[in-house]
Structure formats: C-alpha cells, structure tokens
Design an enzyme around this catalytic site. Structure first.
Site, PDB file in Angstrom:
ATOM      1  N   ALA A 170       0.825  -1.205   0.000  1.00 46.60           N
ATOM      2  CA  ALA A 170       0.000   0.000   0.000  1.00 46.60           C
ATOM      3  C   ALA A 170       0.861   1.257   0.000  1.00 46.60           C
ATOM      4  O   ALA A 170       0.589   2.211  -0.736  1.00 46.60           O
ATOM      5  CB  ALA A 170      -0.929  -0.005   1.213  1.00 46.60           C
ATOM      6  N   ASP A 171       1.896   1.265   0.817  1.00 48.56           N
ATOM      7  CA  ASP A 171       2.767   2.436   0.892  1.00 48.56           C
ATOM      8  C   ASP A 171       3.484   2.672  -0.430  1.00 48.56           C
ATOM      9  O   ASP A 171       3.625   3.817  -0.880  1.00 48.56           O
ATOM     10  CB  ASP A 171       3.796   2.246   2.000  1.00 48.56           C
ATOM     11  CG  ASP A 171       3.161   2.213   3.374  1.00 48.56           C
ATOM     12  OD1 ASP A 171       2.837   3.284   3.899  1.00 48.56           O
ATOM     13  OD2 ASP A 171       2.994   1.110   3.918  1.00 48.56           O
TER      14      ASP A 171
END
Length: 405
Positions: A170-171
């Site tokens: 996600a990051d």
C-alpha cells in the site's frame, strides 16, 4: 553527492515524510535528478533507519529508500524549525509529507501558508484516509489500508485467515501515485502560469489500494458477486495458477489467452482439451478451471521445475519460477538490465562492504536516472542546506546548541 543528472535535474523537493510512502515518492524523484532534501527529527531521524536493522545504526532498507537524497535534521515542533521549513519551501518546487491530516496546519506549515510564500509550490500529501471525509483523523498504516481498500479480503485461501504480501504494498503504490501527482502538478504549473499555479495532491493509502481492485465493486453492484480469497489462482481468469513440480519447486503458468491456452494444452499433452469448444474462450475455461488446473498440475508433477519451464518456454507459454533472494542475486537478466547495482555501504561502525541494491525503474534511454549516493547519514547535509538558505554560521551554531537541528 555527485552532480545531478536526469530529467528532473533542477527540481528541488522537500521531504517531510517518514516510513515508506512519502519517502518512496522522494526516492523516485531523486533517482531522476531532483534535489530531495529529507527533513528528519534531530537525534532519531526517520524510524525507517531502524526497520529490519541487522547491524549498526542504519538499515539497508533506509539506504535504499533514502538514496540520492540529502538529509538535514530539523525539529518541526519548534518555531525556529518551522521557519527553516518555510525558507526551504519558498525555494522549492515540491513538498512531500505524510503526517496525519491537520498536523502541518498546527505547525503553521499547511498548504495555504506555504503557497502564500511560494505560489508555484506543489504540495503532495499522503495519509491513511485522505485530507477529507469522516475517517480523515484516523491513524493509518499500509497494512490497515490493504484491509480497508479491499485487498486483504482477496488474499490467502478460503479456509485460512487473510494473508499479506511480504512488502509494504500500500505504501509503495501510494508513493507511485504521489510521484504521478507531483509530476502532474509540475506540468500544470508550467502550462498554466498564473498568480497561483501550484497544486495540492491528496493521496490516501486506502485509495491507492482500492485503485488496484479492478472490477471488485462493479461486479458486486451489477451481479451481486462478492469475491473472496482464491489461493494462488486469479479468479475470473483461467488457467492462471501456481503448480508443483516433481522436485518440490513451483512454477507459475499463465495460459489464459485463447491462442496461448491452445499451445499450453498441446505442450502438456492434452490436445483434446486444446480443441475442446468448451474452452475456446476465457468464460468457458473459468467454468472448468479446476479441471484445467488438475490437467496442468498432473503434468508438472512429472517434471522438474527447470524441465517444465523449458517445455513451456519452447511453446511460448508465459511461465516462470518463484525466485528467492539468492536466485534473484545471481539471475543474469537482472544483471543485464542494470537491476543489480553494487555499492559500498557502512554496515557497522567503520566496517564497509560491497552490497547489491535494486536498480532504477523505469529505464529511460536519453536521460536515465542513476544512483548518486545511498541513503545518507542522519543530518549529513544540514549545514550545507542551511548555507544555501543563507543562514550564517553563528546562527547555525545556535540552532544546534538549542536542539533545533
């Protein structure tokens, strides 16, 4: 640090981010020539310096995500530190941050304040849930974003708890969107010059994940389909799975194109399935995915992974082994493509060694990015950056004495 090169040479970026998302964006911009000044907490710096720390005081994860950047230490909670950031922002093109929404505003460093000093500044904000909406004030990390954004509901096997991939997906995806937003802001600024050409880019971790979910919600809304975990298969696409070979290794096979499917079936000794009208298109293959997987799995079980791969490659069927770190480190294609860069790095105290780091993506022909330096020591460039801002030496000494830098 050696001279900047690349298509972003001449662009200055202030990075106020910690952990993965905003620093990923900063690394990508720096890889292609931007002068990225990473602002870190005095004494401790970005917590990423101690993630996966096997020795010494700075992890190789930080050396990777911090490459090509300059590090300066500034206490953002102090008025003197906030003044330094304002001075940096006034002379910069992009500011990256991933604090919880409202934090910069409390420090007098919100977009309105900064763009009053520099109307051309592009402010890129990364947070768990975005700058607006009912969840904006919730703390958010990448793992939670993967759950909220729909990804975790699809991972793993139906009879087991959901799993995650072994990287900060996600990051990293949010970092990519942050770069896209920054570049679009710079492009708009140059195309639409005016009194206030700067842009504010709002990237939410959960939205970065949600954007990867393909037709998850349309399929639910239109057909009532609720997707769940499907192990190593890709639902709605067949055959596409992971198969065990005779030597205990696994091979990933993607035979889901119509022509590819026919070549695959001939390669695994099932000409009958290749010519079966039920499997002429993807919809028919999906309806009988288990039958097809059984046929392919029975074939791979008779061959080593290497032998199975050789047969499938000869038939032009997309396939590949599951490579581990030792496999990747010696893979000739990674080497030929420049994806293995060797740099000397300090591991512990004065001990240095040569280590392979990942190369720069994407590859540009005319003005490629390059690694000018690995992630810097904490505060390595503080005095140099302050000198560029015109801060005299005696003032720098006072700031250091008072713990501002």
């Amino acid at each position: 640090m050696s001279e900047q090169t690349g298509p972003l040479s001449g662009i200055r970026v202030v990075e106020l981010g910690n952990f993965i998302a905003a620093p990923t964006a900063g690394r990508l911009l720096a890889d292609f020539g931007a002068d990225v000044v990473k602002v870190e907490r005095p004494g401790t710096g970005d917590e990423l310096r101690r993630w996966r720390l096997h020795a010494g005081d700075t992890s190789l994860l930080f050396r990777t995500l911090g490459r090509n950047k300059r590090s300066m230490t500034v206490d953002l909670r102090r008025p003197e530190g906030q003044d330094i950031v304002r001075a940096l922002a006034a002379r910069s093109d992009v500011l990256l941050e991933n604090f919880r929404p409202g934090t910069l505003e409390r420090w007098g460093l919100g977009p309105d304040e900064l763009r009053a000093l520099n109307p051309r500044l592009v402010v890129v904000r990364v947070s768990g849930y975005g700058q607006t909406g009912p969840y904006r004030d919730r703390p958010g990390f990448g793992g939670v974003a993967e759950a909220i954004g729909g990804l975790r509901a699809l991972t793993g096997y139906p009879d087991r708890p959901p799993t995650r991939v072994g990287v900060s997906l996600a990051d990293s995806v949010a970092g990519l969107y942050a770069v896209i937003g920054a570049l679009m802001g710079l492009l708009r600024r140059d195309r639409e010059p005016g009194a206030n050409p700067g842009e504010v880019v709002d990237v939410a971790l959960y939205e970065a994940v949600y954007s990867l979910m393909e037709s998850l919600i349309p399929d639910f809304e239109a057909f009532g389909v609720v997707r769940g975990p499907a192990g190593s298969a890709l639902p709605g696409v067949a055959p596409s799975n992971t198969y065990r070979c005779a030597d205990g290794k696994y091979i990933v096979v993607s035979g889901n194109g119509d022509a590819i499917f026919r070549r695959l079936m001939h390669a695994v000794g099932h000409a009958d399935l290749a010519d079966d009208p039920r499997f002429a298109d993807n919809a028919g293959r999906v309806a009988h995915a288990e039958l097809l997987d059984d046929a392919i799995g029975a074939w791979t079980a008779t061959l080593t992974q290497e032998a199975a791969e050789a047969v499938l490659r000869a038939a032009s069927v997309p396939c590949g082994p599951i490579l581990t770190a030792p496999d990747i480190a010696k893979d000739p294609h990674f080497e030929a493509r420049g994806m293995h860069e060797r740099h000397r790095v300090r591991l512990d105290g004065d001990r240095e060694t040569e280590v392979t780091f990942p190369g720069i993506v994407p590859t540009l022909t005319e003005r490629p990015g390059r690694t000018r330096a690995l992630g810097p020591e904490l505060g390595e460039h503080t005095e140099a950056v302050l000198a560029e801002l015109g801060v005299p030496g005696e003032a720098v000494a006072r700031l250091r004495e008072n713990g501002v830098i």
